[in-house]
Structure formats: C-alpha cells, structure tokens
Motif scaffolding. Sequence first.
Motif, PDB file in Angstrom:
ATOM      1  N   ASP A  64      -6.592  -2.352  -5.209  1.00 28.92           N
ATOM      2  CA  ASP A  64      -6.304  -3.318  -6.258  1.00 28.92           C
ATOM      3  C   ASP A  64      -6.764  -2.741  -7.596  1.00 28.92           C
ATOM      4  OD1 ASP A  64      -9.095  -3.621  -6.349  1.00 28.92           O
ATOM      5  OD2 ASP A  64      -9.061  -5.422  -5.115  1.00 28.92           O
ATOM      6  N   LEU A  97      -2.692  -0.437   1.410  1.00 26.00           N
ATOM      7  CA  LEU A  97      -2.070  -1.296   0.404  1.00 26.00           C
ATOM      8  C   LEU A  97      -2.813  -2.623   0.263  1.00 26.00           C
ATOM      9  CD1 LEU A  97       1.697  -0.625   1.139  1.00 26.00           C
ATOM     10  CD2 LEU A  97       0.430   0.033  -0.915  1.00 26.00           C
ATOM     11  N   GLU A  98      -3.381  -3.106   1.342  1.00 30.40           N
ATOM     12  CA  GLU A  98      -4.147  -4.352   1.282  1.00 30.40           C
ATOM     13  C   GLU A  98      -5.464  -4.169   0.535  1.00 30.40           C
ATOM     14  OE1 GLU A  98      -4.568  -5.401   5.357  1.00 30.40           O
ATOM     15  OE2 GLU A  98      -2.547  -6.256   5.545  1.00 30.40           O
ATOM     16  N   LYS A  99      -6.052  -2.972   0.632  1.00 22.51           N
ATOM     17  CA  LYS A  99      -7.366  -2.741   0.029  1.00 22.51           C
ATOM     18  C   LYS A  99      -7.298  -2.286  -1.419  1.00 22.51           C
ATOM     19  CE  LYS A  99     -10.179  -1.784   4.123  1.00 22.51           C
ATOM     20  NZ  LYS A  99     -11.130  -0.828   4.742  1.00 22.51           N
ATOM     21  N   ARG A 106      -0.610   0.327   5.766  1.00 25.95           N
ATOM     22  CA  ARG A 106      -0.636  -1.102   5.470  1.00 25.95           C
ATOM     23  C   ARG A 106      -2.033  -1.546   5.023  1.00 25.95           C
ATOM     24  NH1 ARG A 106       3.193  -4.322   6.646  1.00 25.95           N
ATOM     25  NH2 ARG A 106       4.017  -2.901   8.239  1.00 25.95           N
ATOM     26  N   GLU A 107      -3.046  -1.050   5.725  1.00 21.78           N
ATOM     27  CA  GLU A 107      -4.418  -1.385   5.356  1.00 21.78           C
ATOM     28  C   GLU A 107      -4.747  -0.850   3.966  1.00 21.78           C
ATOM     29  OE1 GLU A 107      -9.014  -0.825   7.054  1.00 21.78           O
ATOM     30  OE2 GLU A 107      -7.355   0.352   7.902  1.00 21.78           O
TER      31      GLU A 107
END
Length: 238
Positions: free
Chosen positions: A51, A47-49, A44-45
């Motif tokens: 970009d 995918l958040e980081k 999850r982390e």
Amino acid sequence: MEKKAKEIHEIQILIAEDEEDIAEITRHFLEDAGYSVDVAYNGREALEKIDSSTDLVLLDVMLPEIDGYEVCRQLRSKSETEEIPVIFLTAKSEDDDQIQGLNLGGDDYIVKPSTMEVILARVQSALRRAHVSEVKTIELLGLTLYPKQYKALINGENLHLTFTEFQLINCLVRHPSQIFTRDELLEMVWHDDALTVTNRTIDVHMKNLRDKLGDFSGYIETIWGIGYRFNGQESLSG
C-alpha cells in the motif's frame, strides 16, 4: 521544559518470494541493514500487503497465483502504488525477461543468484532515485506527523489537515522554537509559487490550522511583525 521533535526512521520493504529460505535470508540481511521488512509468498498476498506505506518491493517473477509481471503491472495502474520502486529479483535471466520487467515499470532487475551485498546496494540506489524520505514519523508533545502520508495526529486522533496545513506544521515542528518569517514559510511551502502567494494567505492557513489543533493551538505562536514559531514548551500541552 523545551522538547525536541523525535524523528523515527523506518523504511518499509516488501519481499515477494515463494522460496521461503531465500525470502528469510534476504529479510534478515535487510533488517540487519536497518529496514523494516515483510514477506509475501505469492502474488495475491503481495498485492494485498502493498500500500502507500510501502517504500520498495523486491519482486520475484515466478510467483504462485499471480506472477511478478502482473503484480508490477497492477501496482503501476493504481495511484497509491504507482511510484513505489520495484526491483525484480528472479532466476529468469534472458534479455527478453529483463526487458519485459523493465517495460512494465520495474526500476531494476537482479538475476538470482546474487549476493546480499549487491541486493542491498541496488535497494539503496533505488530508494535514492525515488527520493524516499527515511523520516517516517515525527513526534512531539502528543503530536505525530507522517510526512509521506501528509497526515497529522494528536493523541492518535487524525486532524484531517489539508496539504498546505500539513506542510506548515511540518516546517514548524521540525524546528521547535525557531521563528520563521512569513517569507521563509512562503519559500518552504509554496516553492516556485511563492511569488503568487501573499502573507495574508499564510495567516488564513495558520488560523485554519489552529482551529484544527483545538486545545493544542497555543503551540503555534504568532511573532508579531515577523512570523510564526512552534513553542516546544511541555507546559503548553492541552
């Protein structure tokens, strides 16, 4: 005084690895090789980081919360991340595991344990295949260009250039004081479509670019009968 454009080289790598010691050893090795590295300790982390500024992902399969296979699938499903090179770095060594990772869009698959030298060589190879530019920003006289994002800022303010406007100023700023003929700019910006574009089209795009540059528009000089140049004289700054 004439200034030269400053090119800043920094490749952004994200390591998704839940074993902290492995993550830190890999991070330090890649940083020593000149890369900028961040770490995510679960899917999850990660995918958040990740970009559009991320240049490559080293991805473990057995991640908490969201496993590496699902992380890769989600990256490939989004336009802003679908082309980021993904290298699986995992202890899962069966042929079926490797086939699954590659079929989901992985660019390479490394089985742990592996030497740091092998990991670095695979990273460099993946970046070359993806044609990732090592030039991350170009700075000159208050103007900052981000070639990968096709974005230009003056003193931190986004100019909101079109793709073509960015390509034109990128060509000029990389070679301050060099005069480019209209035919040269056509070839550099429009490539295979150059034959279908007229010199008048370049002049229109240059006018729009100058309008967006505002007080800095004087940097772009028209060389009558020839083309354009970026005048890198510090005294012209707005």
